[in-house]
Design an enzyme around this catalytic site. Structure first.
Site, PDB file in Angstrom:
ATOM      1  CD  GLU A  64      -5.339  -7.858   4.013  1.00 54.80           C
ATOM      2  OE1 GLU A  64      -5.805  -8.578   3.116  1.00 54.80           O
ATOM      3  OE2 GLU A  64      -4.150  -7.503   4.045  1.00 54.80           O
TER       4      GLU A  64
ATOM      5  N   PRO B 297       0.786   5.818   0.092  1.00 54.26           N
ATOM      6  CG  PRO B 297       2.282   7.260   1.185  1.00 54.26           C
ATOM      7  CD  PRO B 297       2.235   6.053   0.293  1.00 54.26           C
TER       8      PRO B 297
ATOM      9  CB  THR C 265      -0.920   0.008   1.226  1.00 51.96           C
ATOM     10  OG1 THR C 265      -1.695  -1.194   1.240  1.00 51.96           O
ATOM     11  CG2 THR C 265      -1.854   1.199   1.201  1.00 51.96           C
TER      12      THR C 265
END
Length: 377
Positions: free
Chosen positions: A360, A125, A123
């Site tokens: 998730e 920002p 992931t």
């Protein structure tokens, strides 16, 4: 309906014993210090409890997604942070297996034993749930790669020995080709790790990671260069059901605390559970925990049968996350002022539960996946 095999039942008993002894005593330490998830991974590896869904040919137990859902529930009932640490290691192993196959066998076997602790750096920002929008690059420089970019919410980042990193080795942002999976040493020069101070799942080492001309060998690429996107997405979709298991565990742990409190505490001459609104709410909560578990186990069962149960996993994750938030709030309410005390189990599980609705894939992302299924009918 699902039925557990004898092997899975025996595995469940071992994990439950571990959770109700080691994890139960350790959970408060993890929450207070925001550290310690590596102990869970190492312990479970040494006890032969890791790698439950990894095939025996890769050093795993070969018990499937059903065992994974069970393990995350059992740990989640005591500590969201401990269960998240387990989930991260298995998530990394699944990524290595899905993308790298035989070429990653040694790393997978080491991870099954807890000898290597993996962080998952996916992931970013500016990307969030839109994984395809990530911007981290790994550009060739002779026989090496230079990694530049940022990753956020990198689980186990602060205590990992290795990082599984998704980076672009060619093409443009948004392209599905040119995406590679890298396995690098966490102490590589140019890799900055800053542990985050989250409200829940504390101790799981969730971190912000910045790559500033981090130089790694070209053979850090797992599998075929530029061809990791499809395998990574598949691994992540399957792992979603493990997170549903964490949420079921948090809901179950919260309910257990609430029931114990309601039976032991007396007000106005009778136990709290005999107060109709409390008894009815606990009965409703019990039904919801059972339903969340059934949804989670159904998705796991279908995955184990080789089905593409992505919608089922989304339903399980959405419902279990929603239920965990609702029941942990109820438990806190039943405990009253004592539940508000920092460090009480119900207060900790209440904070853990909120993470379930976001990590998730947010609840909204799960609903989006289910709505797509309905449009196809």
């Amino acid at each position: 309906m699902y039925e557990l095999s004898k092997e899975v039942e025996e595995y469940q008993a071992k994990v439950r014993e571990y959770s109700q002894t080691v994890v139960k005593d350790y959970a408060k330490h993890m929450d207070e210090t925001n550290d310690g998830g590596e102990k869970i991974v190492q312990d479970m590896g040494q006890r032969g409890l890791l790698g439950m869904k990894i095939p025996p040919s890769f050093g795993g137990l070969g018990l499937g997604e059903t065992a994974f859902a069970i393990a995350t529930e059992e740990l989640g009932a005591e500590s969201g942070g401990a269960s998240h640490s387990l989930h991260t290691q298995l998530n990394a192993l699944q990524l290595l297996l899905s993308v790298g196959g035989d070429s990653a066998k040694d790393w997978i076997e080491a991870g099954n034993k807890g000898k290597e602790i993996y962080a998952v750096a996916l992931t970013e920002p500016a990307a969030g749930s839109d994984l395809g929008a990530f911007q981290t690059t790994a550009k060739p420089d002779g026989n090496e790669l230079l990694i530049n970019g940022e990753k956020i919410f990198t689980s186990a980042g602060s205590f990992s020995t290795k990082m599984v990193v998704l980076a672009r080795t060619s093409g443009n942002v948004g392209d599905k080709q040119g995406v590679s999976l890298l396995l690098i040493d966490s102490k590589t020069p140019g890799v900055e790790v800053h542990k985050l101070d989250l409200m829940g799942i504390r101790g799981a080492g969730v971190s912000y990671v910045k790559f500033n001309n981090a130089r790694v060998p070209k053979d850090s690429i797992i599998g075929k260069e530029g061809d990791a996107y499809k395998g990574a997405i598949k691994a992540l979709m399957v792992s979603r059901n493990g997170y549903a298991g964490i949420a079921v565990g948090i809901a179950r742990g919260s309910l257990d605390e609430a029931v114990n409190r309601a039976n032991a505490r007396k007000q106005f001459g009778k136990a709290l559970i005999d107060q109709e609104w409390i008894g009815f709410n606990l009965a409703d909560a019990f039904i919801k925990v059972e339903a969340a578990r059934l949804l989670t186990m159904r998705a796991a069962y279908l995955f184990d049968k080789g089905k593409e149960a992505l919608s089922e996993a989304s339903m399980a994750k959405y419902y279990a996350a929603t239920v965990s938030a609702e029941i942990s709030r109820l438990a806190l309410h039943i405990y009253g002022g004592h539940g508000l005390t920092r460090g009480s189990k119900v207060e900790r599980l209440y904070r853990d539960s909120k993470v379930m609705e976001i990590a998730e894939g947010t609840n909204e992302m799960q609903l989006m996946g289910v709505s797509r299924m309905l449009r196809k009918q």
